[in-house]
Design an enzyme around this catalytic site. Structure first.
Site, mmCIF file in Angstrom:
data_model
loop_
_atom_site.group_PDB
_atom_site.id
_atom_site.type_symbol
_atom_site.label_atom_id
_atom_site.label_comp_id
_atom_site.label_asym_id
_atom_site.label_seq_id
_atom_site.Cartn_x
_atom_site.Cartn_y
_atom_site.Cartn_z
ATOM 1 N N ASP A 193 0.882 -1.160 0.000
ATOM 2 C CA ASP A 193 0.000 0.000 0.000
ATOM 3 C C ASP A 193 0.930 1.223 0.000
ATOM 4 O O ASP A 193 2.126 1.107 0.276
ATOM 5 C CB ASP A 193 -0.868 -0.044 1.264
ATOM 6 C CG ASP A 193 -1.724 1.189 1.420
ATOM 7 O OD1 ASP A 193 -2.351 1.601 0.424
ATOM 8 O OD2 ASP A 193 -1.757 1.758 2.536
ATOM 9 N N ASP A 252 -0.068 5.011 1.014
ATOM 10 C CA ASP A 252 -0.257 5.988 2.095
ATOM 11 C C ASP A 252 -0.211 5.317 3.460
ATOM 12 O O ASP A 252 -0.997 4.426 3.742
ATOM 13 C CB ASP A 252 -1.615 6.690 1.935
ATOM 14 C CG ASP A 252 -1.653 7.537 0.671
ATOM 15 O OD1 ASP A 252 -0.565 7.920 0.197
ATOM 16 O OD2 ASP A 252 -2.748 7.785 0.167
ATOM 17 N N SER A 305 -4.733 5.246 -4.493
ATOM 18 C CA SER A 305 -4.375 6.600 -4.906
ATOM 19 C C SER A 305 -4.293 6.715 -6.423
ATOM 20 O O SER A 305 -3.754 5.842 -7.090
ATOM 21 C CB SER A 305 -3.017 6.983 -4.299
ATOM 22 O OG SER A 305 -2.519 8.143 -4.930
HETATM 23 CA CA CA Z 1 -2.935 3.177 3.627
#
Ligand code: CA
Length: 232
Positions: free
Chosen positions: A16, A18, A122
């Site tokens: 992942d 963020d 994102s």
């Molecule tokens: Ca995250």
């Protein structure tokens, strides 16, 4: 889980973005806060952290708006503004914004021949990796443009695994949000949660941080413990 127990050898790691690689979570918060302030919607960091972490931008906007009804066009305009604020902020990102331990882990995976992929909701993931100076480590980047169903659906991780030609049960997902942990488990993958144990309790292994932890340490913990959840 039977498949996981039979073949724990991990050949790909899907990160992942963020909260795992860098903390653009805070930039997301700042850009949502700016939008909320301009729209006079009551909002603060606690509301953001409790309700919006791990959501894609459309769902996050719905959460922010609550029972306020707006047209799809207004919705798109708000999302565009939020993204403009966010892009201004991430333009300033550099390698100093990498979270502790992540660069060493990427180097170790890269030199060990483990495939490295990104599985992030994102839509600016590639730009963020570029700014951080680590894009070259990645064999594949699955982002918010890649699949229609975002986390907690398993689709983005399955797509990333397929793109690096590694079976799901030989992939390890690294996640900091419950929705991402759920997505990794639904994909039939190993899941390493990074962050507070209470938030990520479903993961196979939970670490408070990646600082000071090597790939062999991670593998050893997962190998020894099978699919039983342990925490550290
Ligand atoms: Ca995250």
């Amino acid at each position: 889980m039977d498949t996981l127990e039979r073949d724990p050898h991990i050949a790909a790691v899907i990160f992942d973005l963020d909260g795992v690689i860098t903390n653009t979570v805070y930039f997301h918060y700042l850009s949502w806060q700016q939008l909320a302030d301009e729209e006079r919607i009551p909002f603060d960091k606690r509301t953001h952290d409790l309700g919006m972490l791990g959501l894609n931008r459309e769902d996050a906007l719905c959460y922010l708006l609550g029972d306020r009804n707006i047209s799809p066009i207004q919705q798109q305009r708000l999302l565009q503004r939020k993204n403009d604020y966010y892009l201004e902020l991430i333009n300033e990102l550099n390698s100093e914004d990498l979270l502790p331990g992540i660069e060493n882990l990427l180097i170790e995976l890269y030199t060990s021949g483990v495939k490295i992929a990104l599985g992030s909701s994102s839509k600016n993931a590639e730009l963020v990796l570029q700014r951080l100076g680590i894009k070259h480590f990645f064999n594949f980047i699955a982002d918010g443009h890649s699949v229609p169903n975002l986390k907690p659906a398993p689709d983005i991780f399955l797509y990333a695994a397929e793109s690096v030609a590694i079976a799901p049960h030989r992939c390890l997902v690294v996640e900091d949000a419950p929705a991402g942990v759920a997505a990794g488990l639904a994909a039939g993958m190993w899941v390493l949660g990074v962050g507070p144990d209470d938030r990520l309790a479903q993961a196979h292994l939970v670490l408070a941080t990646l600082a000071g932890i090597g790939w062999t340490d991670i593998l050893a913990k997962i190998d020894y413990c099978g699919h039983a959840k342990i925490s550290d």
